[in-house]
Structure formats: C-alpha cells, structure tokens
Design a protein around this motif. Structure first.
Motif, PDB file in Angstrom:
ATOM      1  N   UNK A  14       0.889  -1.290   0.127  1.00 20.05           N
ATOM      2  CA  UNK A  14       0.008   0.079  -0.084  1.00 20.05           C
ATOM      3  C   UNK A  14       0.858   1.108   0.080  1.00 20.05           C
ATOM      4  N   UNK A  15       0.715   2.179  -0.861  1.00 21.69           N
ATOM      5  CA  UNK A  15       1.444   3.539  -1.013  1.00 21.69           C
ATOM      6  C   UNK A  15       1.024   4.380  -0.016  1.00 21.69           C
ATOM      7  N   UNK A  16       1.578   4.734   0.915  1.00 23.33           N
ATOM      8  CA  UNK A  16       1.231   5.697   1.850  1.00 23.33           C
ATOM      9  C   UNK A  16       2.383   7.053   1.898  1.00 23.33           C
ATOM     10  N   UNK A  17       2.185   7.969   2.998  1.00 21.58           N
ATOM     11  CA  UNK A  17       3.500   8.790   3.170  1.00 21.58           C
ATOM     12  C   UNK A  17       4.584   8.065   3.774  1.00 21.58           C
ATOM     13  N   UNK A  18       4.415   7.221   4.382  1.00 23.72           N
ATOM     14  CA  UNK A  18       5.847   6.172   4.623  1.00 23.72           C
ATOM     15  C   UNK A  18       6.382   5.779   3.700  1.00 23.72           C
ATOM     16  N   UNK A  19       6.046   5.676   2.440  1.00 26.36           N
ATOM     17  CA  UNK A  19       6.919   5.276   1.366  1.00 26.36           C
ATOM     18  C   UNK A  19       7.523   6.437   0.846  1.00 26.36           C
TER      19      UNK A  19
END
Length: 120
Positions: free
Chosen positions: A2-7
């Motif tokens: 899942x692409x999130x800010x953490x990526x």
C-alpha cells in the motif's frame, strides 16, 4: 504494498543517504533490512558497527566541528526513515521539525541569499 506517506519517508531516507554517501546506498539498505537483524534493534549488528566516516562520500574531506554534528544528525534521520517497519518511520513533519531545530534561522530572507552563499 500500500502506497502511503511512509513510502515517501523511505524515499527521502534513500535520497538523503545517496547524497551523503555519494552513491546509491543499495548494499547498506540491504544490510539494514536483512532478516539477520536482532530482535532488540532494527539495525543489524554489521551495520551498527560500520563507521560513519567509512560510509560518507570518500571524495569529500571529513566534516569538522558543526558540520560533523550535522552529518551525524542527518544520517540518524535518514536511518530512521529506512526503518523496516513503516509505522516506526518518522513523519515528514517530524523530519522537517528535526531539521529546522538543528540549524539557526537564516540571517536574512531566503529569497535574498545568492548561490555563493553570501548573506551580506
């Protein structure tokens, strides 16, 4: 995945390490995410004992005094961004805050500073 800010945080860590090392940090990142990492730390023993001076870009002389403190601070931030568990990575807001509190404010407006770095 899942692409999130953490990526984005992870990518920031990679780019920061690349700037500091003068090359892509692929091997170092691989050792950081190695399954051989101990349960008490997210950084494997081999990476824990790597000397910062050996990781920094060898084409540039080692930083002195305040610059050395800055290099250590930035590398700590970059390593935190590369934490294997995305939820344990800092937010970009936290990173921005860490960077802003480390260095004093500019003596004059940013838009008036030249590429030569002169502020006067």
């Amino acid at each position: 995945m899942k692409v999130t800010e953490k990526c984005d945080v992870y990518s920031f860590g990679v780019v920061t390490m690349e700037v500091m090392m003068g090359r892509h940090p692929g091997d170092l990142i691989s050792s950081l995410s190695s399954p051989a990492s101990s349960s008490s730390s997210s950084i494997p023993l081999i990476a824990q004992h790597a000397l910062l001076k050996d990781v920094l870009d060898q084409r540039i002389s080692l930083p002195k005094k305040g610059a050395a403190e800055g290099a250590v601070h930035i590398m700590k931030i970059a390593l935190a961004c590369l934490h294997p568990n995305p939820q344990s990575r800092p937010t970009m807001g936290k990173i921005s805050s860490e960077l802003a509190t480390k260095w004093p404010p500019l003596p004059k407006p940013f838009c008036t500073i030249t590429l030569a770095g002169r502020t006067g």
